[in-house]
Design a protein around this motif. Structure first.
Motif: not given
Length: 189
Positions: A144-171
């Motif tokens: 990892p020391m070889h990449n100290f000058a490079q910035s990490p790529e931003t993580y993008r979710r493929s689906e929206p995040k499910i909140g803890r208090n949202h209705p469960c997607p299983c129905g």
């Protein structure tokens, strides 16, 4: 250049001199949320604050360079601190300037500082030369020391995040935290 009210000017002066947001608000006689609103909604205020902080940084540049010199030349400084200071200086010295109108006074000080390396700078120079001579593509097991000058790529979710208090997607009609969250956490572990 900027049209600011007297309280805004007081806040810009206080913040550029290192005051906290609360202290600057008290000094100008405004609420700290007002300052947050100015920073969010007023481009003139943001530009004036950035310019004031830049001017203050230029004033303190000589002191900063002397501090870096002291850290680099002090044998009692931890090696990790000396290494981080040396990497910072090398990155600043080798990076192209951001714009053509950049103030050159700080760069002249940086050049003067870079011309006088500390006695133990051989390891830092070797590390910098090794990083420059690496091939463009790195092996998968590279350190990892070889990449100290490079910035990490931003993580993008493929689906929206499910909140803890949202209705469960299983129905089931239950909250996600009471239904499938525990199952997914156990499966991930």
């Amino acid at each position: 250049m900027f049209i600011l009210t007297p309280p805004e000017i007081q806040v810009v002066d206080a913040l550029s001199n290192g005051a906290t947001l609360t202290a600057a608000a008290a000094q100008a006689g405004v609420h700290r949320n007002t300052i947050a609103n100015w920073r969010l909604n007023s481009p003139e205020f943001r530009e004036a604050l950035a310019l004031a902080r830049h001017d203050r940084a230029i004033e303190l540049a000589d002191l900063a360079f002397e501090t870096l010199r002291a850290v680099l030349t002090d044998p009692k400084s931890p090696p990790s601190v000396r290494l981080r200071a040396a990497i910072f200086i090398i990155n600043k010295a080798t990076a192209p300037p951001d714009s053509e109108q950049e103030d050159t006074a700080g760069m002249a000080d940086l050049d003067r500082f870079a011309q006088q390396p500390p006695p133990d700078a051989q390891n830092c120079t070797t590390m910098h030369n090794d990083a420059q001579s690496q091939p463009e593509t790195e092996p998968e097991n590279a350190s990892p020391m070889h990449n100290f000058a490079q910035s990490p790529e931003t993580y993008r979710r493929s689906e929206p995040k499910i909140g803890r208090n949202h209705p469960c997607p299983c129905g089931s009609g239950k909250k996600y935290k009471r239904c499938c969250l525990a199952n997914e956490s156990a499966a991930a572990a």
